[in-house]
Scaffold this active site. Structure first.
Site, PDB file in Angstrom:
ATOM      1  N   ARG A   1      12.389  -8.552   3.343  1.00  0.00           N
ATOM      2  CA  ARG A   1      12.573  -7.104   3.478  1.00  0.00           C
ATOM      3  C   ARG A   1      13.284  -6.758   4.787  1.00  0.00           C
ATOM      4  O   ARG A   1      14.134  -5.886   4.838  1.00  0.00           O
ATOM      5  CB  ARG A   1      11.204  -6.409   3.465  1.00  0.00           C
TER       6      ARG A   1
ATOM      7  N   LYS B   1       0.842  -1.221   0.000  1.00  0.00           N
ATOM      8  CA  LYS B   1       0.000   0.000   0.000  1.00  0.00           C
ATOM      9  C   LYS B   1       0.867   1.257   0.000  1.00  0.00           C
ATOM     10  O   LYS B   1       0.614   2.188  -0.747  1.00  0.00           O
ATOM     11  CB  LYS B   1      -0.930   0.030   1.224  1.00  0.00           C
TER      12      LYS B   1
ATOM     13  N   ARG C   1      -9.994   0.707   8.793  1.00  0.00           N
ATOM     14  CA  ARG C   1      -9.513  -0.636   9.105  1.00  0.00           C
ATOM     15  C   ARG C   1     -10.592  -1.480   9.774  1.00  0.00           C
ATOM     16  O   ARG C   1     -10.352  -2.640  10.065  1.00  0.00           O
ATOM     17  CB  ARG C   1      -8.331  -0.517  10.066  1.00  0.00           C
TER      18      ARG C   1
ATOM     19  N   ARG D   1      -0.893  -8.791  13.520  1.00  0.00           N
ATOM     20  CA  ARG D   1      -1.370  -7.752  12.594  1.00  0.00           C
ATOM     21  C   ARG D   1      -2.151  -8.381  11.438  1.00  0.00           C
ATOM     22  O   ARG D   1      -3.165  -7.858  11.009  1.00  0.00           O
ATOM     23  CB  ARG D   1      -0.181  -6.938  12.059  1.00  0.00           C
TER      24      ARG D   1
ATOM     25  N   ARG E   1      10.782  -1.208  13.206  1.00  0.00           N
ATOM     26  CA  ARG E   1       9.674  -0.652  13.988  1.00  0.00           C
ATOM     27  C   ARG E   1       9.412  -1.488  15.236  1.00  0.00           C
ATOM     28  O   ARG E   1       9.796  -2.646  15.307  1.00  0.00           O
ATOM     29  CB  ARG E   1       8.397  -0.691  13.130  1.00  0.00           C
TER      30      ARG E   1
HETATM   31  P1  ADP Z   1       0.864  -2.041   8.595  1.00  0.00           P
HETATM   32  O1  ADP Z   1       2.300  -1.963   8.258  1.00  0.00           O
HETATM   33  O2  ADP Z   1       0.513  -3.229   9.430  1.00  0.00           O
HETATM   34  O3  ADP Z   1      -0.042  -1.846   7.429  1.00  0.00           O
HETATM   35  P2  ADP Z   1       0.376   0.623   9.695  1.00  0.00           P
HETATM   36  O4  ADP Z   1       1.620   1.393   9.586  1.00  0.00           O
HETATM   37  O5  ADP Z   1      -0.744   1.009   8.767  1.00  0.00           O
HETATM   38  O6  ADP Z   1       0.659  -0.907   9.609  1.00  0.00           O
HETATM   39  O7  ADP Z   1      -0.185   0.667  11.197  1.00  0.00           O
HETATM   40  C1  ADP Z   1       0.592   0.228  12.283  1.00  0.00           C
HETATM   41  C2  ADP Z   1      -0.277   0.082  13.516  1.00  0.00           C
HETATM   42  O8  ADP Z   1      -0.949   1.335  13.762  1.00  0.00           O
HETATM   43  C3  ADP Z   1      -1.402  -0.938  13.395  1.00  0.00           C
HETATM   44  O9  ADP Z   1      -0.970  -2.240  13.682  1.00  0.00           O
HETATM   45  C4  ADP Z   1      -2.389  -0.391  14.428  1.00  0.00           C
HETATM   46  O10 ADP Z   1      -2.004  -0.687  15.746  1.00  0.00           O
HETATM   47  C5  ADP Z   1      -2.264   1.122  14.249  1.00  0.00           C
HETATM   48  N1  ADP Z   1      -3.233   1.635  13.253  1.00  0.00           N
HETATM   49  C6  ADP Z   1      -2.935   2.224  12.065  1.00  0.00           C
HETATM   50  N2  ADP Z   1      -4.059   2.574  11.414  1.00  0.00           N
HETATM   51  C7  ADP Z   1      -5.089   2.203  12.213  1.00  0.00           C
HETATM   52  C8  ADP Z   1      -6.495   2.272  12.095  1.00  0.00           C
HETATM   53  N3  ADP Z   1      -7.088   2.799  11.011  1.00  0.00           N
HETATM   54  N4  ADP Z   1      -7.240   1.791  13.120  1.00  0.00           N
HETATM   55  C9  ADP Z   1      -6.683   1.270  14.209  1.00  0.00           C
HETATM   56  N5  ADP Z   1      -5.362   1.145  14.381  1.00  0.00           N
HETATM   57  C10 ADP Z   1      -4.563   1.612  13.398  1.00  0.00           C
END
Ligand code: ADP
Length: 254
Positions: free
Chosen positions: A127, A13, A88, A150, A139
């Site tokens: 990666r 994404k 989400r 996740r 991270r």
């Molecule tokens: P990923 O790499 O898993 O796609 P993101 O960078 O989008 O992760 O998000 C990392 C973390 O931030 C998620 O695991 C969650 O804890 C939190 N998070 C991000 N966006 C949302 C959302 N829309 N609703 C709830 N939690 C979120």
């Protein structure tokens, strides 16, 4: 142009969002990045989110909804935006619908990056290895256990959004397993596809309370995906495989 990118962690994404930003001159709104910034800055939201994010769970809906709402009201988001990592959950999608209606704006499309979960885990692990080799920082949620959590959160709470947006006629599905440039081309094709006129009796046309400001536009986007049409959905098998085969190694930001 207002888009949502939907897909599990590691689906690409962020990579595709950056390309769309360059192409359309719109902003990328990543809730993950916004939350990480809040954690770093030590704000109230950051303090609330820190531990939840570190264990791979989802931050409460009201928290992310309020940060997204504040963000889309900023002047740089007026021209358009790509939502990456939001919504989400179904309640977040419903809140987004209300938000867009309130501001009199509509989504142009929801792009689902469809991926095979088993291959995804391998992709993420390689990666991580590369990042470690380059000495880059990982991270807090970059570990195999947290990655599995996740992915589980995606399956349980986010995957239902595929049907949610399909019902609205907004969904475009793209094969996220293809090379980056092929995925980019498929997204472009999906966005350029001539909107089919809303069919009478379609779910979008039937909806008594369309949840976006300009439902006809979203309904007119058509329901067919640009790729993967008629292909068996790999998700179920991939999920099973992912659940039964925990992988070793360190994981990182997909
Ligand atoms: P990923 O790499 O898993 O796609 P993101 O960078 O989008 O992760 O998000 C990392 C973390 O931030 C998620 O695991 C969650 O804890 C939190 N998070 C991000 N966006 C949302 C959302 N829309 N609703 C709830 N939690 C979120």
């Amino acid at each position: 142009m207002r888009l949502i990118l939907l897909g599990p962690p590691g689906a690409g994404k962020g990579t595709q969002a950056q390309r769309l930003v360059a192409k359309y001159g719109i902003v990328q709104l990543s809730t993950g990045d916004m939350l990480r910034a809040a954690v770093k800055a030590g704000t109230d939201i950051g303090r609330q989110a820190q531990e939840i994010m570190a264990r791979g769970a989802l931050v409460p809906d009201d928290v992310v909804v309020s940060i997204v709402e504040q963000r889309i009201e900023q002047p740089d988001a007026r021209k358009g935006f790509i939502l990456d990592g939001f919504p989400r959950t179904v309640p977040q999608a419903a809140a987004l619908d209300r938000m867009l209606a309130k501001h009199g704006i509509a989504l142009d499309a929801v792009i689902e990056l469809r991926v095979d979960e088993d291959a995804l885990i391998k992709r993420i692990e390689s990666r991580i290895a590369e990042m470690k080799e380059r000495g880059e920082q990982l991270r807090a949620d970059d570990s195999p256990e947290v990655l599995h959590r996740r992915l589980a959160a995606y399956r349980e709470q986010t995957a239902p959004l595929v049907a949610y947006y399909r019902e609205k006629g907004a969904l475009r599905t793209v094969d996220g397993m293809a090379p980056i440039s092929a995925v980019e081309a498929a997204i472009e094709k999906a966005l350029a596809a001539k909107p089919a006129s809303a069919k009478a009796g379609s779910a979008a046309a039937r909806s008594p309370k369309p949840a976006v400001a300009k439902p006809a536009r979203v309904a007119a986007l058509g329901k067919k995906s640009s790729t993967g049409r008629g292909k068996p959905h790999p998700r179920d098998a991939a999920h099973k495989a992912a659940a039964s085969k925990p992988k070793g190694g360190t994981t990182t930001r997909p």
